[in-house]
Design an enzyme around this catalytic site. Sequence first.
Site, PDB file in Angstrom:
ATOM      1  N   HIS A 171      -4.562   1.486  -0.893  1.00 49.91           N
ATOM      2  CA  HIS A 171      -4.687   0.926   0.331  1.00 49.91           C
ATOM      3  C   HIS A 171      -4.107   1.592   1.404  1.00 49.91           C
ATOM      4  O   HIS A 171      -3.341   1.187   2.251  1.00 49.91           O
ATOM      5  CB  HIS A 171      -3.630  -0.630   0.129  1.00 49.91           C
ATOM      6  N   GLU A 202     -11.290   0.392   0.966  1.00 48.99           N
ATOM      7  CA  GLU A 202     -10.553   0.153  -0.496  1.00 48.99           C
ATOM      8  C   GLU A 202     -11.625  -0.085  -1.412  1.00 48.99           C
ATOM      9  O   GLU A 202     -12.324  -1.036  -1.767  1.00 48.99           O
ATOM     10  CB  GLU A 202      -9.825  -1.216  -0.390  1.00 48.99           C
ATOM     11  N   HIS A 204      -3.810  -9.213  -3.797  1.00 45.56           N
ATOM     12  CA  HIS A 204      -3.323  -8.031  -4.250  1.00 45.56           C
ATOM     13  C   HIS A 204      -2.301  -8.083  -5.436  1.00 45.56           C
ATOM     14  O   HIS A 204      -1.618  -7.299  -5.212  1.00 45.56           O
ATOM     15  CB  HIS A 204      -2.729  -6.905  -3.118  1.00 45.56           C
TER      16      HIS A 204
END
Length: 345
Positions: A168, A305, A97
Amino acid sequence: MSIKTEQKIETCLLKNENGLKLSLINYGGRITNIEVPDRNGNFGNVVLNLDEKDYLQPNPFIGALIGRYANRIANAGFHLNEEFFKVDNNEGENCLHGGIGGFDAVFWTIEKLSDTKVLLTYDSPHLEMGFPGNLKVKVSYELTKANELKIDYYAICDMETVINLTQHSYFNLTANFGKKIIDHEVFINADAFLPISATIPTGELRAVKGGAFDFNTPKRICADINENDEQLKTAGGYDHCFILNNNPEDLSLAATAYDPESGRFLEVFTTEPGMQFYTGNSLDGSLKIPNQSGKYEKRSGFCFETQHFPDSPNQPDFPSVILQAGEEFSSTTVYKFSVKAREDQ
């Protein structure tokens, strides 16, 4: 390690004419609250949130905007134009991420455009977390009259770079975070998914038909999650990218989730080619539920996501995540909320 900063957390509230509310903060562009009604008209928050101070502590990206690169990059590095870029390795040897200082851990500038729409902007400097180019990012959150949360992503860079953005939020449509999400009924519009070795895609595109990863007919999350399946064991549940049956140029249905108890129904539409379905496997009871005595346990929430594929910079057969200098990146995802009547009536 806690975040050291002199900036302060600011909150913004959106509300549409039907009473839906969305709260977000400038830190990480995090969504902290989405209040939607159940089948009886009772409003409740359906996304996991934290006490303000806990957002500044390590947490599993709760409610955050994710970038520069959502999901994983193997060995925290990639080649671009014959140059190797080493990025932050915050998950063992891999980058997750965007790294430890990714978009989830920076302060965004918030501009409230109306009661229903907000614009977030962030300028990511060249080599932040190791990624090339000065990247300018804009993200808008909008509550529509149709009870949708519409998210538009835009970015432009002065150098060739890679990009993969997502949101998220962890959903729990019961609006009771002491209850697990295992009885939610999920549909995913995908005929294949990306199997992983440890956490990185192997490169295989594996058909879902008839197996634990087949959500083409809606089924409860608990239906197969404890099956003797090597992929489920590897991830501790579902934490895999599904290859969506859509044309990335179109805003297409990616997935749905339904809570039979409350009647709340969530539909997800996206222009992205993939969606990571994550069942809160890393929630371990260490994070406090705000204004309650309980804590977030495993399976307290799930994530849809929407994104490009993990490790695409190192996997040339995956859809490209390269953004050319001066080219505009754009992507749209819509989360639509409604209710269903009881099926036993």
